[in-house]
Design a protein around this motif. Structure first.
Motif, mmCIF file in Angstrom:
data_model
loop_
_atom_site.group_PDB
_atom_site.id
_atom_site.type_symbol
_atom_site.label_atom_id
_atom_site.label_comp_id
_atom_site.label_asym_id
_atom_site.label_seq_id
_atom_site.Cartn_x
_atom_site.Cartn_y
_atom_site.Cartn_z
ATOM 1 N N CYS A 85 -2.076 -4.517 3.675
ATOM 2 C CA CYS A 85 -1.270 -4.874 2.417
ATOM 3 C C CYS A 85 -0.440 -6.201 2.864
ATOM 4 C CB CYS A 85 -0.328 -3.825 1.776
ATOM 5 S SG CYS A 85 0.910 -3.257 2.837
ATOM 6 N N ASN A 93 5.177 -4.344 5.212
ATOM 7 C CA ASN A 93 3.397 -4.400 5.222
ATOM 8 C C ASN A 93 2.700 -4.287 6.215
ATOM 9 O OD1 ASN A 93 2.839 -7.141 7.149
ATOM 10 N ND2 ASN A 93 4.756 -7.678 6.193
ATOM 11 N N CYS A 94 1.406 -3.990 6.216
ATOM 12 C CA CYS A 94 0.688 -3.765 7.203
ATOM 13 C C CYS A 94 -0.892 -4.396 7.252
ATOM 14 C CB CYS A 94 0.397 -2.025 7.426
ATOM 15 S SG CYS A 94 -0.521 -1.494 5.706
ATOM 16 N N CYS A 103 0.745 -1.291 -0.152
ATOM 17 C CA CYS A 103 0.161 0.110 0.054
ATOM 18 C C CYS A 103 0.654 1.253 0.001
ATOM 19 C CB CYS A 103 -1.239 -0.024 1.170
ATOM 20 S SG CYS A 103 -0.301 0.510 2.789
ATOM 21 N N ARG A 145 -1.434 1.061 12.563
ATOM 22 C CA ARG A 145 -1.822 0.278 11.241
ATOM 23 C C ARG A 145 -1.346 -1.066 11.174
ATOM 24 N NH1 ARG A 145 1.281 3.069 8.165
ATOM 25 N NH2 ARG A 145 2.104 1.556 6.501
ATOM 26 N N CYS A 160 2.609 1.887 3.107
ATOM 27 C CA CYS A 160 3.865 1.304 3.539
ATOM 28 C C CYS A 160 4.936 1.613 2.534
ATOM 29 C CB CYS A 160 3.705 -0.319 3.271
ATOM 30 S SG CYS A 160 2.846 -1.047 4.907
HETATM 31 ZN ZN ZN Z 1 0.691 -1.423 3.872
#
Ligand code: ZN
Ligand code: ZN
Ligand code: FE
Length: 760
Positions: free
Chosen positions: A133, A129-130, A109, A171, A112
């Motif tokens: 995503c 990542n989060c 995303c 997040r 990120c």
């Molecule tokens: Zn992300």
């Protein structure tokens, strides 16, 4: 006005996609108290607050949900007022044997990507990542979705990642694959079998330089390895082809961004949406004809006017494009053609280290192998041709009881499908079940799906073809009842299941090959059918296929077969390009085979008719990839031509006059593009006329289109619009492949129906 309380149940793909933190943020925003909880079936929310605020919350729930969330239904129940002091996220809760859905992998995303530019432990960190995503399906080994049940389990979170993971307003709250450069996976660069670099900035710099100079690099991705080279370098593309033993099949290209892509291909709004979606599929686009500079390597797509393109979806793709000189690289699956995409580091080094200029690996294991998915926009909708990364394992929701059914699919472009409740889990693209490696991958993935989705197999479904690897696998699977489903019935049933149809319809199944109930090779079928059974009403007329499978690879044989049928021995008087391309002795031999009926199975395959015409127009005499003839033929189509050739509706749909018309046009010097278009129009009209006469007799108005031939955009759009103009209700595939990759869903639906009717 006092407070009210409401219980909200959200079903769909709402776990592993950042849904609970999102609910928390929205509830806090609208000053609501209560809680949110994951169960293995759904997400439950308890709310207390002002009626107006709750209403706003419900609207946001739908409109602002995280991109990868797919809300099926939101149901609300008013409750007696319950006072809470705050809004909390509660622990997961098991309510039944049902399972939650597993998210497909999600492209990195913007947030990120932004993190990668900030000082700290995620600066240039390529595994960022989060909850919105990152990897999902490819790393998940079991449920419930939890880090310990993914291939991230070997990486212990550092204190700072742990803190984010536990912070409800972060997040990365409960982002299972979260990591940073201190605690997470990393890339390694190999030259030969030797590891030469571990610093990501140096790796990216080195790889970009190699690609700029015409090198080929193997890079480990999300669901498997890719082979990459400069998309503008003809020599590099040729080298890549030789490396893969892949003669002519088009390569996919990744562009740096939409802007640079638009220089080379036409992109409409829907295509743009597909390219930019978090699923990041390969999108088939029409190439621009104005020879943009610099030109893409001609060897990329064998002169077709279609280009398979995608945009970056992993952090390393973005990092590479920052260094690369050119805005596009070939990114094709890392394997030898006919084998599945490689996932294992050891295999990658063993097979490719000595053949490529560098190998880039990482130490996060790939558990579920996926290829890049392929889609095309036709008739105003995204049509999935290869369903894999970004799409799998999202289920197909049906209204049927599919519990415990395992459907084994067909042979080429195989996918299998398992049933859980009313959901059908269609596997990722397996490939062609002919090589040993693909068959092993198939076997292994079937058992992985059965374990992952807690399937207790009770009924099996296979193709009618006794020789298919998938059929044999099904028959030897265990002591369970087996339903055999005719290939084209399964095609139509698949499209019916996708559209929740459970009634009698007119089915039009056009493809290359499928085993018929009369032992012949079917593939141009018009049937009356429901989910239980079918009646073949008419079909493309049979034609001998001299040499069987060899004729599929050598379309000139099919052209000779047709010409012999239409002209007899006079065919040698015709002035056709194929007579200059093919040794007359070979042609004579083929005629003898037909006369003596030696290895000449009969086929009604629509794909074969396209092959014949492609050979007559000298577009292809010997194919170098599957469906080359039909693709080249479609490439020539002109929208402005509305003429067609004659054909005859008799016992079958007869094309002798069509072939004559084409031969006459060739003699007159008519352009190939006009001939190709007239031929397409002929097929469209033949379908329409056949279907119309069935409507008159049977009073059925619903037409279901399926089969690989409908990947042809002109054919699909033309058929749909002609039928719709005449008030037919037309159904075609969108989320499920119209090719054999969708067959298993149809087998599943037929098996379910027969079980319901106690036929098994
Ligand atoms: Zn992300
Ligand atoms: Zn960390
Ligand atoms: Fe098929």
């Amino acid at each position: 006005m006092g407070d009210i309380s409401l219980q909200v149940i959200v079903t769909g793909l709402v776990q592993g996609v950042g849904f609970r933190p999102f609910v928390f943020r929205m509830a806090t925003l609208f000053r609501l108290t209560g809680w949110v909880q994951n169960t293995n079936e759904n997400v439950r929310i308890q709310l207390t607050g002002k009626a107006g605020d709750i209403a706003k919350f419900l609207v946001s729930l739908k409109e602002q949900a995280p991109p990868a969330a797919m809300i099926d239904r939101i149901s609300t129940t008013e409750m007696e007022m319950i006072p809470f002091t705050s809004f909390t996220i509660q622990g997961s809760h098991d309510v039944s044997d049902a399972i939650t859905e597993i998210s497909p992998d999600i492209a990195v995303c913007q947030d990120c990507l932004h993190d990668m530019e900030q000082p700290g432990s995620r600066l240039d960190y390529a595994f960022v990542n989060c909850t919105n995503c990152g990897p999902r399906f490819t790393i998940i080994q079991d449920l419930p979705y939890d880090r310990a049940k993914t291939t991230m389990k070997s990486f212990a979170m550092c204190p700072s990642c742990r803190q984010e993971y536990e912070n409800v307003s972060d997040r990365r709250f409960h982002a299972q694959p979260t990591a940073c450069s201190i605690c997470g996976p990393r890339y390694e660069l190999y030259a030969g079998a030797e590891r030469i670099r571990e610093n990501i900035v140096e790796i990216v710099g080195h790889v970009a330089q190699l690609i700029d100079r015409g090198g080929v690099v193997l890079i480990k991705g999300l669901g498997g390895m890719h082979l990459a080279c400069d998309a503008f370098n003809e020599t590099a593309v040729t080298k890549l082809r030789e490396l893969k033993f892949r003669e002519g099949k088009p390569f996919a290209v990744m562009f740096r961004d939409l802007e640079s892509l638009k220089v080379y291909a036409h992109v409409n709004a829907l295509e743009e949406q597909a390219l930019l979606s978090w699923r990041r599929p390969i999108v088939l686009l029409a190439k621009k004809g104005n020879s943009p500079q610099p030109p893409l390597a001609g060897g990329l797509n064998s002169g077709l006017n279609l280009l398979g393109v995608m945009l970056p979806y992993m952090p390393i793709h973005y990092q590479l494009f920052r260094q690369l000189r050119n805005p596009a690289m070939v990114l094709t699956s890392g394997n030898f053609s006919s084998e599945p995409i490689l996932t294992d580091n050891r295999d990658a080094l063993d097979q490719f280290a000595a053949r490529v200029d560098a190998v880039v690996l990482h130490n996060r294991d790939i558990y579920n192998r996926t290829d890049d998915s392929v889609v095309r926009i036709s008739a105003g909708k995204e049509r999935v041709f290869r369903r894999s990364r970004g799409y799998v394992p999202a289920p197909v929701r049906t209204g049927m009881n599919l519990e415990g059914i395992v459907a084994f699919g067909a042979e080429l472009t195989n996918c299998f499908c398992v049933g859980k409740g009313q959901k059908a889990f269609l596997s990722q693209h397996m490939g062609d079940l002919q090589g040993l490696e693909t068959t092993l991958f198939y076997e292994k993935t079937i058992s992985q799906f059965i374990q992952l989705f807690r399937i207790r197999p009770s009924l099996l479904a296979v193709d009618l073809h006794p020789e298919y690897v998938s059929t044999r696998m099904g028959l030897s699977f265990g002591d369970l009842p087996v339903v055999k489903v005719q290939h084209h019935h399964a095609h139509i049933a698949s499209c019916m299941a996708e559209h929740h149809l459970d009634e009698r319809v007119i089915g039009v199944a056009l493809d290359g090959t499928g085993y018929g109930t009369d032992g012949h090779i079917w593939g141009g079928e018009i049937m009356l059918c429901d989910l239980n059974d079918f009646t073949r009403i008419t079909h493309f007329e049979y034609i001998p296929l001299p040499g069987g499978d060899t004729a599929v690879e050598e379309p000139w044989r099919i052209a000779v077969s047709w010409l012999y049928k239409v002209y007899g021995k006079d065919l040698f008087q015709l002035n056709l390009p194929l007579f200059n391309r093919v040794d007359p002795e070979k042609i004579g031999l083929v005629i003898q085979m037909i006369d003596k009926n030696i290895n000449c199975p009969l086929t009604s395959g629509a794909g074969r008719l396209f092959d014949c015409v492609a050979s007559l127009l000298d577009l292809v005499q010997v194919s170098s990839f599957q469906a080359e003839g039909p693709m080249r033929l479609e490439s020539l189509v002109q929208d402005h031509c509305h003429a067609n050739y004659p054909f005859r509706l008799g016992e079958t749909i007869e094309f002798a006059e069509t072939i004559q018309g084409i031969v006459d046009d060739l003699a007159l010097g008519t352009g190939k593009d006009i001939i190709a278009t007239k031929f397409h129009n002929t097929v469209i009209l033949a379908i329409f006329e056949s279907v119309k006469s069935i409507r008159i007799k049977e009073g059925i108005n619903k037409v279901v289109l399926s089969g690989g031939v409908f990947q042809n955009k002109y054919l699909l759009e033309g058929t749909m619009s002609l039928l719709q103009k005449n008030n037919f209700e037309v159904y075609s595939h969108a989320a499920i492949p119209t090719n054999d990759g969708g067959i298993a869903l149809g087998q599943l639906a037929v098996a379910s129906k027969r079980r319901e009717m106690s036929c098994v």
